[in-house]
Design an enzyme around this catalytic site. Structure first.
Site, PDB file in Angstrom:
ATOM      1  N   ASP A 224     -12.958  -3.466  -0.021  1.00 27.29           N
ATOM      2  CA  ASP A 224     -12.570  -4.630  -0.680  1.00 27.29           C
ATOM      3  C   ASP A 224     -13.634  -5.165  -1.597  1.00 27.29           C
ATOM      4  O   ASP A 224     -13.129  -5.524  -2.573  1.00 27.29           O
ATOM      5  CB  ASP A 224     -12.284  -5.529   0.490  1.00 27.29           C
ATOM      6  CG  ASP A 224     -11.066  -5.545   1.228  1.00 27.29           C
ATOM      7  OD1 ASP A 224     -10.091  -4.956   0.483  1.00 27.29           O
ATOM      8  OD2 ASP A 224     -10.972  -5.961   2.351  1.00 27.29           O
TER       9      ASP A 224
ATOM     10  N   GLY B 159     -13.406 -20.344   0.063  1.00 28.23           N
ATOM     11  CA  GLY B 159     -12.947 -19.521   1.314  1.00 28.23           C
ATOM     12  C   GLY B 159     -13.941 -18.479   1.812  1.00 28.23           C
ATOM     13  O   GLY B 159     -13.261 -17.414   2.213  1.00 28.23           O
TER      14      GLY B 159
ATOM     15  N   LYS C  75      -9.226  -6.022  10.506  1.00 25.72           N
ATOM     16  CA  LYS C  75     -10.300  -5.360  10.004  1.00 25.72           C
ATOM     17  C   LYS C  75     -11.643  -5.538  10.639  1.00 25.72           C
ATOM     18  O   LYS C  75     -12.415  -4.668  10.723  1.00 25.72           O
ATOM     19  CB  LYS C  75     -10.389  -6.075   8.410  1.00 25.72           C
ATOM     20  CG  LYS C  75      -9.400  -5.689   7.651  1.00 25.72           C
ATOM     21  CD  LYS C  75      -9.785  -6.487   6.200  1.00 25.72           C
ATOM     22  CE  LYS C  75      -8.467  -6.094   5.226  1.00 25.72           C
ATOM     23  NZ  LYS C  75      -8.696  -6.638   4.059  1.00 25.72           N
TER      24      LYS C  75
ATOM     25  N   GLY D  94     -13.690 -16.695   5.801  1.00 29.05           N
ATOM     26  CA  GLY D  94     -12.742 -15.645   6.024  1.00 29.05           C
ATOM     27  C   GLY D  94     -13.323 -14.284   5.834  1.00 29.05           C
ATOM     28  O   GLY D  94     -14.229 -13.981   5.354  1.00 29.05           O
TER      29      GLY D  94
ATOM     30  N   SER E 268       0.922  -1.136  -0.026  1.00 28.36           N
ATOM     31  CA  SER E 268       0.021  -0.040   0.071  1.00 28.36           C
ATOM     32  C   SER E 268       0.811   1.368  -0.241  1.00 28.36           C
ATOM     33  O   SER E 268       0.374   2.218  -0.866  1.00 28.36           O
ATOM     34  CB  SER E 268      -0.921   0.114   1.295  1.00 28.36           C
ATOM     35  OG  SER E 268      -2.000  -0.746   0.866  1.00 28.36           O
TER      36      SER E 268
ATOM     37  N   THR F 295      -5.248  -3.846   7.836  1.00 25.46           N
ATOM     38  CA  THR F 295      -5.214  -5.143   7.116  1.00 25.46           C
ATOM     39  C   THR F 295      -5.063  -6.183   8.204  1.00 25.46           C
ATOM     40  O   THR F 295      -5.251  -5.912   9.499  1.00 25.46           O
ATOM     41  CB  THR F 295      -3.688  -5.174   6.084  1.00 25.46           C
ATOM     42  OG1 THR F 295      -4.005  -6.303   5.321  1.00 25.46           O
ATOM     43  CG2 THR F 295      -2.386  -4.883   6.975  1.00 25.46           C
TER      44      THR F 295
ATOM     45  N   GLY G 165      -4.919 -11.434  -7.786  1.00 21.47           N
ATOM     46  CA  GLY G 165      -5.561 -10.384  -6.925  1.00 21.47           C
ATOM     47  C   GLY G 165      -4.970  -8.909  -7.063  1.00 21.47           C
ATOM     48  O   GLY G 165      -5.556  -7.841  -6.323  1.00 21.47           O
TER      49      GLY G 165
ATOM     50  N   ARG H 119     -13.682 -24.484   4.110  1.00 23.78           N
ATOM     51  CA  ARG H 119     -13.143 -25.717   4.922  1.00 23.78           C
ATOM     52  C   ARG H 119     -13.966 -26.105   5.947  1.00 23.78           C
ATOM     53  O   ARG H 119     -14.224 -27.234   6.147  1.00 23.78           O
ATOM     54  CB  ARG H 119     -11.389 -25.425   5.167  1.00 23.78           C
ATOM     55  CG  ARG H 119     -10.851 -26.458   5.796  1.00 23.78           C
ATOM     56  CD  ARG H 119      -9.600 -26.095   6.178  1.00 23.78           C
ATOM     57  NE  ARG H 119      -9.440 -24.728   7.051  1.00 23.78           N
ATOM     58  CZ  ARG H 119      -8.158 -24.548   7.344  1.00 23.78           C
ATOM     59  NH1 ARG H 119      -7.193 -25.165   7.101  1.00 23.78           N
ATOM     60  NH2 ARG H 119      -8.307 -23.485   8.096  1.00 23.78           N
ATOM     61  N   THR H 120     -14.096 -25.091   6.927  1.00 28.05           N
ATOM     62  CA  THR H 120     -15.016 -25.092   7.748  1.00 28.05           C
ATOM     63  C   THR H 120     -16.331 -24.837   7.527  1.00 28.05           C
ATOM     64  O   THR H 120     -16.587 -23.839   7.309  1.00 28.05           O
ATOM     65  CB  THR H 120     -14.494 -24.167   9.155  1.00 28.05           C
ATOM     66  OG1 THR H 120     -13.162 -24.238   9.259  1.00 28.05           O
ATOM     67  CG2 THR H 120     -15.197 -24.511  10.372  1.00 28.05           C
TER      68      THR H 120
HETATM   69  P1  NAP Z   1      -8.692 -15.089   6.866  1.00 27.71           P
HETATM   70  O1  NAP Z   1     -10.010 -14.318   7.483  1.00 27.71           O
HETATM   71  O2  NAP Z   1      -7.661 -15.526   7.749  1.00 27.71           O
HETATM   72  O3  NAP Z   1      -9.439 -16.377   5.976  1.00 27.71           O
HETATM   73  C1  NAP Z   1      -8.715 -17.206   5.524  1.00 27.71           C
HETATM   74  C2  NAP Z   1      -9.740 -18.254   4.676  1.00 27.71           C
HETATM   75  O4  NAP Z   1      -8.902 -19.291   4.184  1.00 27.71           O
HETATM   76  C3  NAP Z   1     -10.741 -18.946   5.512  1.00 27.71           C
HETATM   77  O5  NAP Z   1     -12.039 -19.355   4.696  1.00 27.71           O
HETATM   78  C4  NAP Z   1     -10.144 -20.473   5.753  1.00 27.71           C
HETATM   79  O6  NAP Z   1     -10.884 -21.348   6.016  1.00 27.71           O
HETATM   80  C5  NAP Z   1      -9.342 -20.626   4.388  1.00 27.71           C
HETATM   81  N1  NAP Z   1      -8.426 -21.556   4.567  1.00 27.71           N
HETATM   82  C6  NAP Z   1      -6.998 -21.335   5.267  1.00 27.71           C
HETATM   83  N2  NAP Z   1      -6.280 -22.329   5.317  1.00 27.71           N
HETATM   84  C7  NAP Z   1      -6.981 -23.287   4.293  1.00 27.71           C
HETATM   85  C8  NAP Z   1      -6.827 -24.578   3.774  1.00 27.71           C
HETATM   86  N3  NAP Z   1      -5.503 -25.349   4.357  1.00 27.71           N
HETATM   87  N4  NAP Z   1      -7.642 -25.334   3.222  1.00 27.71           N
HETATM   88  C9  NAP Z   1      -8.824 -24.582   2.713  1.00 27.71           C
HETATM   89  N5  NAP Z   1      -9.038 -23.623   3.223  1.00 27.71           N
HETATM   90  C10 NAP Z   1      -8.167 -22.653   3.984  1.00 27.71           C
HETATM   91  O7  NAP Z   1      -8.056 -14.308   5.500  1.00 27.71           O
HETATM   92  P2  NAP Z   1      -8.354 -13.285   4.727  1.00 27.71           P
HETATM   93  O8  NAP Z   1      -8.034 -11.662   5.267  1.00 27.71           O
HETATM   94  O9  NAP Z   1      -9.901 -13.340   4.531  1.00 27.71           O
HETATM   95  O10 NAP Z   1      -7.635 -13.403   3.396  1.00 27.71           O
HETATM   96  C11 NAP Z   1      -7.671 -14.441   2.630  1.00 27.71           C
HETATM   97  C12 NAP Z   1      -6.916 -14.098   1.249  1.00 27.71           C
HETATM   98  O11 NAP Z   1      -7.414 -13.028   0.562  1.00 27.71           O
HETATM   99  C13 NAP Z   1      -5.314 -13.835   1.441  1.00 27.71           C
HETATM  100  O12 NAP Z   1      -4.654 -14.821   0.521  1.00 27.71           O
HETATM  101  C14 NAP Z   1      -5.244 -12.517   1.056  1.00 27.71           C
HETATM  102  O13 NAP Z   1      -4.235 -12.178   0.541  1.00 27.71           O
HETATM  103  C15 NAP Z   1      -6.534 -12.274  -0.136  1.00 27.71           C
HETATM  104  N6  NAP Z   1      -6.772 -10.895  -0.001  1.00 27.71           N
HETATM  105  C16 NAP Z   1      -6.776 -10.008  -1.045  1.00 27.71           C
HETATM  106  C17 NAP Z   1      -7.128  -8.806  -1.109  1.00 27.71           C
HETATM  107  C18 NAP Z   1      -6.806  -7.986  -2.603  1.00 27.71           C
HETATM  108  O14 NAP Z   1      -7.016  -6.722  -2.306  1.00 27.71           O
HETATM  109  N7  NAP Z   1      -6.551  -8.884  -3.610  1.00 27.71           N
HETATM  110  C19 NAP Z   1      -7.781  -8.076  -0.288  1.00 27.71           C
HETATM  111  C20 NAP Z   1      -8.030  -9.001   1.040  1.00 27.71           C
HETATM  112  C21 NAP Z   1      -7.616 -10.303   0.977  1.00 27.71           C
HETATM  113  P3  NAP Z   1     -11.484 -21.982   7.347  1.00 27.71           P
HETATM  114  O15 NAP Z   1     -12.666 -20.837   7.613  1.00 27.71           O
HETATM  115  O16 NAP Z   1     -11.933 -23.120   7.376  1.00 27.71           O
HETATM  116  O17 NAP Z   1     -10.330 -21.316   8.577  1.00 27.71           O
END
Ligand code: NAP
Length: 315
Positions: A124, A149, A88, A152, A39, A84, A276, A175-176
């Site tokens: 987002d 996913g 959030k 998350g 950022s 971040t 992304g 996953r969950t």
């Molecule tokens: P988060 O709240 O920690 O959520 C993680 C997600 O991934 C949950 O749904 C989790 O499932 C799942 N997950 C984690 N490990 C897994 C595995 N081994 N197998 C299957 N599912 C799994 O994280 P977040 O903030 O949402 O971020 C998630 C992704 O989005 C990151 O890669 C981030 O870089 C990306 N993102 C990108 C942008 C952009 O502007 N491009 C913006 C925001 C986020 P459970 O619920 O089962 O734990």
């Protein structure tokens, strides 16, 4: 010269610690970790291009420090901030006012300082809408979307955006599994507009199983990966090529690689894909527009992001 990363202790003595910085540091991203954040180069390019005498930096803030750090923003002359991982959701409760969109999502990624007050927004989901349009030339509202996913923070923001846009169909995969089911139940009443998918359920949660995923892909236009699977170089693709089909548009929210593992799987399946990067760009452009009430210089921001990614990847 500004430091790459400042701490909460630095923020408490901001006037002293940053007295040599010109233009002054008046915007920041709060995270833990935060050193990787793209950022600052993106927003500093926008500030420079727009002739705004302020700069943007990184603040390493732990969850325990978050409330106090946010409260310090008006006192320390900040115009706003981004949040971040992992702040959030927690930031929502620290705002004086929250925009309706951020409240629905349950998370804040952009803070505007208005006098002594903090106003929370979430860019987002709207960032994804702009990214899908720029990458694939289509509007989210016309698509049958599968969110991988969905449990998350990013997954919730994307799924809520799909509901706000009244997209044609929404399938949530997590996953969950219970988290996906709970979100589907929450979103179902929001889908009130017309749709053309016939008797198929408009909002549905399914388990992360290949057979069911394959079946759902027949009725899907856009797959959005919001799981963190693929962030690390050693991660596999969250979906194998066999689970994908040539008609699909595949958007991976991960931006740490130019061609993510999921994009490689999409290539093998003959599907179009994007990473992304453009979502990051557009959520940033929308934050800029909230802070300055003017159009963001998107091309300057894109160029800065490309340079940052190239330097990081050593290319
Ligand atoms: P988060 O709240 O920690 O959520 C993680 C997600 O991934 C949950 O749904 C989790 O499932 C799942 N997950 C984690 N490990 C897994 C595995 N081994 N197998 C299957 N599912 C799994 O994280 P977040 O903030 O949402 O971020 C998630 C992704 O989005 C990151 O890669 C981030 O870089 C990306 N993102 C990108 C942008 C952009 O502007 N491009 C913006 C925001 C986020 P459970 O619920 O089962 O734990």
């Amino acid at each position: 010269m500004p430091q790459d990363v400042y701490t909460f202790q630095d923020l408490q003595r901001w006037e002293d610690v940053t007295k040599e910085c010109e233009p002054p540091l008046r915007l920041a991203v709060f995270g833990d970790p935060v050193a990787h954040s793209a950022s600052p180069p993106m927003h500093n390019a926008a500030l420079e291009k727009s002739g705004i005498a302020a700069r943007y930096t990184r603040l390493l803030i732990t969850p325990e420090e978050l409330v106090e750090a946010l409260r310090l923003l008006p006192q320390k002359g900040f115009l706003g901030a981004n949040l971040t991982i992992p702040h959030k959701a927690a930031a929502l409760g620290c705002m004086d006012r929250v925009d309706e969109h951020a409240r629905r999502i349950g998370a804040v990624n952009t803070v505007l300082v208005e006098g002594s007050e903090l106003v929370g927004f979430n860019t987002d989901g709207p960032g994804l809408v702009r990214a899908v349009r720029s990458e694939f030339g289509v509007d989210l509202r016309n698509l049958r979307v599968l969110v991988l996913g969905a449990g998350g923070g990013a997954g919730r923001a994307v799924a809520m955006q799909c509901a706000i846009e009244q997209c044609e169909r929404l399938v949530l995969v997590n996953r969950t599994a219970e988290k996906g089911v709970a979100l589907a139940n929450e979103l179902r009443p929001l889908f009130t507009g017309p749709h053309v998918s016939g008797p198929l359920a408009r909002v549905k949660a399914i388990g992360w199983e290949e057979a069911e995923l394959k079946q759902q892909m027949e009725q899907t236009d856009l797959v959005v990966n919001c799981s963190s699977v693929g962030m690390k170089r050693s991660d596999p693709s969250p979906l194998p090529p066999a689970a994908l089909q040539p008609h699909l548009l595949v958007f991976d929210t991960i931006y740490t690689a130019a061609r993510t593992k999921l994009m490689q799987a999409a290539d093998e399946a003959g599907a179009r894909s994007a990473n992304g990067f453009s979502m990051l760009l557009h959520q940033g452009a929308l934050s800029f527009e909230i802070w300055f009430n003017r159009e963001a210089p998107v091309e300057a921001m894109r160029k800065a992001l490309v340079q940052f990614a190239a330097a990081r990847n050593g290319s």
